[in-house]
Design an enzyme around this catalytic site. Structure first.
Site, PDB file in Angstrom:
ATOM      1  NE  ARG A  10      -4.007  -2.121   1.821  1.00 49.83           N
ATOM      2  CZ  ARG A  10      -4.343  -2.621   0.962  1.00 49.83           C
ATOM      3  NH1 ARG A  10      -4.941  -2.404  -0.435  1.00 49.83           N
ATOM      4  NH2 ARG A  10      -5.065  -4.051   1.432  1.00 49.83           N
ATOM      5  CG  ASP A  11       1.168   5.574  -2.600  1.00 53.95           C
ATOM      6  OD1 ASP A  11       2.073   5.782  -3.273  1.00 53.95           O
ATOM      7  OD2 ASP A  11       1.464   5.781  -1.820  1.00 53.95           O
ATOM      8  CG  ASN A  50       3.704   9.476 -11.777  1.00 55.74           C
ATOM      9  OD1 ASN A  50       3.086   9.957 -12.655  1.00 55.74           O
ATOM     10  ND2 ASN A  50       3.256   9.607 -10.467  1.00 55.74           N
ATOM     11  CD  GLU A  96       7.250  12.916  -4.873  1.00 55.85           C
ATOM     12  OE1 GLU A  96       6.550  11.835  -4.524  1.00 55.85           O
ATOM     13  OE2 GLU A  96       6.333  13.666  -4.901  1.00 55.85           O
ATOM     14  CB  VAL A  97      10.350   6.232  -5.331  1.00 56.92           C
ATOM     15  CG1 VAL A  97      11.071   4.765  -5.223  1.00 56.92           C
ATOM     16  CG2 VAL A  97       9.525   6.999  -3.528  1.00 56.92           C
ATOM     17  CG  HIS A 128       6.755   3.246  -8.624  1.00 59.76           C
ATOM     18  ND1 HIS A 128       7.348   3.732  -8.681  1.00 59.76           N
ATOM     19  CD2 HIS A 128       5.690   3.881  -8.142  1.00 59.76           C
ATOM     20  CE1 HIS A 128       7.378   5.062  -8.226  1.00 59.76           C
ATOM     21  NE2 HIS A 128       6.421   5.413  -8.053  1.00 59.76           N
ATOM     22  CG  HIS A 150       1.060   5.370  -8.429  1.00 57.44           C
ATOM     23  ND1 HIS A 150       1.208   5.256  -7.819  1.00 57.44           N
ATOM     24  CD2 HIS A 150       2.440   5.568  -9.626  1.00 57.44           C
ATOM     25  CE1 HIS A 150       2.272   6.675  -7.074  1.00 57.44           C
ATOM     26  NE2 HIS A 150       2.793   6.369  -8.602  1.00 57.44           N
TER      27      HIS A 150
HETATM   28  P1  DGP Z   1       6.110   8.055  -7.661  1.00 55.22           P
HETATM   29  O1  DGP Z   1       6.161  10.136  -8.011  1.00 55.22           O
HETATM   30  O2  DGP Z   1       5.015   7.946  -8.987  1.00 55.22           O
HETATM   31  O3  DGP Z   1       7.864   8.177  -7.767  1.00 55.22           O
HETATM   32  O4  DGP Z   1       5.383   7.625  -6.444  1.00 55.22           O
HETATM   33  C1  DGP Z   1       5.978   7.145  -5.749  1.00 55.22           C
HETATM   34  C2  DGP Z   1       5.413   7.082  -4.198  1.00 55.22           C
HETATM   35  O5  DGP Z   1       5.563   6.234  -3.110  1.00 55.22           O
HETATM   36  C3  DGP Z   1       3.882   7.815  -3.585  1.00 55.22           C
HETATM   37  O6  DGP Z   1       2.323   7.794  -3.649  1.00 55.22           O
HETATM   38  C4  DGP Z   1       4.415   8.033  -2.357  1.00 55.22           C
HETATM   39  C5  DGP Z   1       4.782   6.336  -2.694  1.00 55.22           C
HETATM   40  N1  DGP Z   1       6.549   5.644  -1.354  1.00 55.22           N
HETATM   41  C6  DGP Z   1       7.275   6.671  -1.178  1.00 55.22           C
HETATM   42  N2  DGP Z   1       8.342   6.196   0.254  1.00 55.22           N
HETATM   43  C7  DGP Z   1       7.483   5.247   0.421  1.00 55.22           C
HETATM   44  C8  DGP Z   1       7.411   3.901   1.721  1.00 55.22           C
HETATM   45  O7  DGP Z   1       8.655   3.873   2.132  1.00 55.22           O
HETATM   46  N3  DGP Z   1       6.462   2.856   1.322  1.00 55.22           N
HETATM   47  C9  DGP Z   1       5.120   3.382   0.761  1.00 55.22           C
HETATM   48  N4  DGP Z   1       4.086   2.205   1.157  1.00 55.22           N
HETATM   49  N5  DGP Z   1       5.021   3.711  -0.314  1.00 55.22           N
HETATM   50  C10 DGP Z   1       5.871   4.901  -0.313  1.00 55.22           C
END
Ligand code: DGP
Length: 116
Positions: free
Chosen positions: A30-31, A88, A96-97, A101, A103
């Site tokens: 889960r996000d 993304n 951001e990461v 991944h 979503h």
């Molecule tokens: P993006 O913008 O597509 O890179 O989205 C990165 C997503 O990752 C954002 O919706 C928040 C999520 N996220 C970042 N760090 C963590 C984490 O440590 N754990 C979880 N479960 N989600 C995270």
């Protein structure tokens, strides 16, 4: 595994998360900041920066991420009403990461695809 990659650390079980699904090559969790009633992230365990890099390096793994995302949507009860998959990719998309991944978003009407 890439040093300092938060999703590599989640895949390795080094960071706490709410796991939804795990297979040999993928993890779904889960996000941390959900943007919809259901918001799950699906990743390959192997580190690839984004979906373009994954598709180029390992098309089978890219397919496995999609298969997992569809299975998660089904298991989360999203299949009947529909859901959205988002990858993304890069700066303009707000990635951001930098561990690829998907979503998986659903559980309510999601509105227009892009806000303007
Ligand atoms: P993006 O913008 O597509 O890179 O989205 C990165 C997503 O990752 C954002 O919706 C928040 C999520 N996220 C970042 N760090 C963590 C984490 O440590 N754990 C979880 N479960 N989600 C995270």
């Amino acid at each position: 595994m890439s040093d300092n990659c938060v999703f590599c650390r989640i895949a390795a079980g080094e960071l706490p998360t709410t796991l939804v699904h795990e297979s040999r090559h993928t993890v779904a969790f889960r996000d941390l900041h959900p943007q919809a009633p259901t918001h799950v992230l699906v990743i390959p365990k192997a580190h690839h920066t984004d979906v373009a890099a994954l598709a180029a390096a390992d098309p089978a793994a890219a397919g496995e991420v999609l298969v997992t995302a569809a299975a998660v949507a089904q298991a989360e009860g999203l299949a009947a009403d529909g859901f959205r998959l988002i990858f993304n990719t890069g700066r303009y998309a707000g990635q951001e990461v930098f561990h690829v991944h998907a979503h998986v978003l659903g559980g309510a009407p999601l509105g227009p695809m892009l806000s303007r």
